[in-house]
Design an enzyme around this catalytic site. Structure first.
Site, PDB file in Angstrom:
ATOM      1  N   CYS A  16     -11.264   2.618  -0.616  1.00  0.00           N
ATOM      2  CA  CYS A  16      -9.892   3.021  -0.273  1.00  0.00           C
ATOM      3  C   CYS A  16      -9.579   2.259   1.010  1.00  0.00           C
ATOM      4  O   CYS A  16     -10.396   2.255   1.949  1.00  0.00           O
ATOM      5  CB  CYS A  16      -9.817   4.524  -0.040  1.00  0.00           C
ATOM      6  SG  CYS A  16      -8.241   5.055   0.685  1.00  0.00           S
ATOM      7  N   THR A  17      -8.417   1.631   1.041  1.00  0.00           N
ATOM      8  CA  THR A  17      -8.127   0.725   2.165  1.00  0.00           C
ATOM      9  C   THR A  17      -7.878   1.471   3.478  1.00  0.00           C
ATOM     10  O   THR A  17      -7.807   0.850   4.533  1.00  0.00           O
ATOM     11  CB  THR A  17      -6.938  -0.186   1.831  1.00  0.00           C
ATOM     12  OG1 THR A  17      -5.814   0.625   1.460  1.00  0.00           O
ATOM     13  CG2 THR A  17      -7.289  -1.125   0.700  1.00  0.00           C
ATOM     14  N   HIS A  18      -7.775   2.800   3.429  1.00  0.00           N
ATOM     15  CA  HIS A  18      -7.692   3.586   4.663  1.00  0.00           C
ATOM     16  C   HIS A  18      -9.063   3.768   5.323  1.00  0.00           C
ATOM     17  O   HIS A  18      -9.164   3.961   6.531  1.00  0.00           O
ATOM     18  CB  HIS A  18      -7.154   4.991   4.378  1.00  0.00           C
ATOM     19  CG  HIS A  18      -5.675   5.084   4.186  1.00  0.00           C
ATOM     20  ND1 HIS A  18      -5.034   4.541   3.107  1.00  0.00           N
ATOM     21  CD2 HIS A  18      -4.725   5.673   4.947  1.00  0.00           C
ATOM     22  CE1 HIS A  18      -3.744   4.799   3.203  1.00  0.00           C
ATOM     23  NE2 HIS A  18      -3.520   5.491   4.309  1.00  0.00           N
ATOM     24  N   TYR A  75      -0.919   8.575  -2.312  1.00  0.00           N
ATOM     25  CA  TYR A  75      -0.887   8.413  -3.767  1.00  0.00           C
ATOM     26  C   TYR A  75      -2.142   9.007  -4.420  1.00  0.00           C
ATOM     27  O   TYR A  75      -2.173   9.227  -5.617  1.00  0.00           O
ATOM     28  CB  TYR A  75      -0.872   6.923  -4.136  1.00  0.00           C
ATOM     29  CG  TYR A  75       0.446   6.190  -4.037  1.00  0.00           C
ATOM     30  CD1 TYR A  75       1.557   6.735  -3.398  1.00  0.00           C
ATOM     31  CD2 TYR A  75       0.572   4.929  -4.605  1.00  0.00           C
ATOM     32  CE1 TYR A  75       2.750   6.023  -3.319  1.00  0.00           C
ATOM     33  CE2 TYR A  75       1.758   4.219  -4.532  1.00  0.00           C
ATOM     34  CZ  TYR A  75       2.848   4.756  -3.886  1.00  0.00           C
ATOM     35  OH  TYR A  75       4.019   4.043  -3.817  1.00  0.00           O
ATOM     36  N   GLY A  76      -3.188   9.197  -3.596  1.00  0.00           N
ATOM     37  CA  GLY A  76      -4.541   9.457  -4.103  1.00  0.00           C
ATOM     38  C   GLY A  76      -4.695  10.587  -5.090  1.00  0.00           C
ATOM     39  O   GLY A  76      -5.550  10.527  -5.965  1.00  0.00           O
ATOM     40  N   GLU A 109      -4.378   9.357   8.175  1.00  0.00           N
ATOM     41  CA  GLU A 109      -2.927   9.195   8.393  1.00  0.00           C
ATOM     42  C   GLU A 109      -2.480  10.027   9.603  1.00  0.00           C
ATOM     43  O   GLU A 109      -1.505   9.703  10.256  1.00  0.00           O
ATOM     44  CB  GLU A 109      -2.139   9.606   7.137  1.00  0.00           C
ATOM     45  CG  GLU A 109      -2.343   8.670   5.960  1.00  0.00           C
ATOM     46  CD  GLU A 109      -1.204   7.688   5.724  1.00  0.00           C
ATOM     47  OE1 GLU A 109      -0.051   8.033   5.977  1.00  0.00           O
ATOM     48  OE2 GLU A 109      -1.483   6.545   5.279  1.00  0.00           O
ATOM     49  N   ASP A 162       0.858  -1.193   0.000  1.00  0.00           N
ATOM     50  CA  ASP A 162       0.000   0.000   0.000  1.00  0.00           C
ATOM     51  C   ASP A 162       0.893   1.241   0.000  1.00  0.00           C
ATOM     52  O   ASP A 162       2.070   1.175   0.366  1.00  0.00           O
ATOM     53  CB  ASP A 162      -0.919   0.018   1.227  1.00  0.00           C
ATOM     54  CG  ASP A 162      -1.866   1.235   1.228  1.00  0.00           C
ATOM     55  OD1 ASP A 162      -2.510   1.488   0.186  1.00  0.00           O
ATOM     56  OD2 ASP A 162      -1.950   1.939   2.247  1.00  0.00           O
ATOM     57  N   SER A 163       0.292   2.357  -0.375  1.00  0.00           N
ATOM     58  CA  SER A 163       1.025   3.622  -0.333  1.00  0.00           C
ATOM     59  C   SER A 163       1.449   3.946   1.105  1.00  0.00           C
ATOM     60  O   SER A 163       2.443   4.635   1.314  1.00  0.00           O
ATOM     61  CB  SER A 163       0.129   4.746  -0.853  1.00  0.00           C
ATOM     62  OG  SER A 163      -1.036   4.833  -0.050  1.00  0.00           O
ATOM     63  N   CYS A 172      -4.223  -1.522  -2.208  1.00  0.00           N
ATOM     64  CA  CYS A 172      -4.392  -0.081  -2.389  1.00  0.00           C
ATOM     65  C   CYS A 172      -5.251   0.095  -3.633  1.00  0.00           C
ATOM     66  O   CYS A 172      -4.883  -0.377  -4.718  1.00  0.00           O
ATOM     67  CB  CYS A 172      -3.011   0.555  -2.587  1.00  0.00           C
ATOM     68  SG  CYS A 172      -3.054   2.307  -2.993  1.00  0.00           S
ATOM     69  N   ASN A 173      -6.399   0.743  -3.477  1.00  0.00           N
ATOM     70  CA  ASN A 173      -7.290   0.928  -4.622  1.00  0.00           C
ATOM     71  C   ASN A 173      -6.663   1.828  -5.678  1.00  0.00           C
ATOM     72  O   ASN A 173      -6.822   1.612  -6.870  1.00  0.00           O
ATOM     73  CB  ASN A 173      -8.612   1.534  -4.159  1.00  0.00           C
ATOM     74  CG  ASN A 173      -9.457   0.525  -3.410  1.00  0.00           C
ATOM     75  OD1 ASN A 173     -10.283  -0.162  -3.996  1.00  0.00           O
ATOM     76  ND2 ASN A 173      -9.236   0.392  -2.112  1.00  0.00           N
TER      77      ASN A 173
HETATM   78  N1  DGL Z   1      -5.040   3.259   0.595  1.00  0.00           N
HETATM   79  C1  DGL Z   1      -5.052   3.764  -0.737  1.00  0.00           C
HETATM   80  C2  DGL Z   1      -6.265   3.279  -1.493  1.00  0.00           C
HETATM   81  O1  DGL Z   1      -6.816   2.240  -1.169  1.00  0.00           O
HETATM   82  C3  DGL Z   1      -4.955   5.252  -0.962  1.00  0.00           C
HETATM   83  C4  DGL Z   1      -4.241   6.096  -0.014  1.00  0.00           C
HETATM   84  C5  DGL Z   1      -3.477   7.183  -0.712  1.00  0.00           C
HETATM   85  O2  DGL Z   1      -4.057   8.185  -1.149  1.00  0.00           O
HETATM   86  O3  DGL Z   1      -2.268   6.997  -0.794  1.00  0.00           O
HETATM   87  O4  DGL Z   1      -6.670   3.906  -2.441  1.00  0.00           O
END
Ligand code: DGL
Length: 280
Positions: free
Chosen positions: A199-201, A49-50, A165, A17-18, A80-81
């Protein structure tokens, strides 16, 4: 270069994941399939990364996948999506055949879209995700493949990952941004009866999201879906299953400070972790 263990005998499932979000997926993988070795990599130094461009997400994700391959991984899950949306297809089709044709990289969007039809009655579903995932249209395209009758409404929530985060899960700011995006999604349609936290967050914001959702709406998080998807994949691919090492080990790599990672990770993973630093 840091080497966790002998890559000849150590062949964990790589989980990428990011940052911290993929830990919500790893947690369910370990619960569902505890027999395997797992190696987590969070590219915390370059997260989030989003809102990054397609090329940047692709470049960072490919570097991370190669680093997990170097550690002995035969199979990597992009937990990570955003990376699944922007980098997975190119890595699978363009890079894997030349760098490691026998290795595999899987994402989290496909298993989620395969089952969403089991939950909606109104055939209208909502997706909360990063700007990158929304712009890629990956959810719309994938759901259309399995369920042509389902209408998909998307809402990009660029502030949610920074809030998570920074462990701002309950304050005024979190309430404001969660209410705002829930309202914006439902202003597109009042008939949405199922929402995917794409999003996995986002599972960390689930209680707050539920507070603002209309009553009766089902909220889908991805951990158990991805874990069941992986179980099924390994049954269908016994040659890959045989190549994964099985000593129940868990290792964590971060591209940023290990102290920071160790102190934040338990929030997502539910238990203390000890990470090692990896430079990419
Ligand atoms: N956890 C990441 C996802 O599932 C995105 C987090 C990010 O923006 O880096 O998309």
């Amino acid at each position: 270069m840091l080497i966790i263990s002998n890559p000849k005998t150590y062949s964990p499932i790589g989980v990428f994941d990011s940052g911290y979000g993929g830990l919500t997926i790893l947690k369910e993988l370990v619960q569902t399939l505890p027999q395997y070795d797992y190696l987590y990599l969070g590219d915390n130094a370059r997260a989030p990364y989003g809102s990054r461009s397609f090329d940047t997400v692709y470049e960072y994700t490919l570097q991370s996948v190669k680093a997990l391959f170097d550690q002995g991984c035969e199979l990597v899950i992009l937990a990570c999506n955003t990376a699944s949306a922007k980098a997975l297809r190119t890595i699978q089709q363009k890079d894997l055949p030349s760098i490691a044709s026998h290795k595999r990289v899987l994402g989290v969007i496909r298993p989620t879209t395969e089952i969403v039809g089991n939950y909606t009655k109104t055939k209208e579903i909502g997706i909360f995700a990063t700007s990158g995932t929304v712009t890629s249209q990956s959810y719309v395209i994938e759901i259309e493949k399995f369920f042509q009758e389902i209408q998909v409404f998307q809402e990009a929530c660029p502030m949610w990952v920074p809030l998570i985060e920074n462990n701002e899960l309950v304050g005024v700011g979190a309430n404001y941004f969660v209410e705002k995006h829930v309202q914006q999604l439902f202003s597109q349609s009042k008939n949405i009866d199922t929402v995917i936290l794409g999003c996995t967050h986002y599972p960390l914001l689930k209680p707050l999201i539920e507070k603002y959702l209309p009553e009766g709406v089902t909220v889908l998080t991805q951990g158990h879906i991805v874990a069941e998807g992986l179980r099924d994949y390994l049954v269908r691919h016994p040659e890959m299953e045989a190549r994964i090492s099985k000593t129940n080990s868990l290792n964590f790599l971060t591209t940023d400070s290990t102290e920071l990672f160790n102190s934040h990770a338990s929030l997502f993973f539910g238990q203390e972790v000890k990470s090692k630093h990896l430079s990419l």
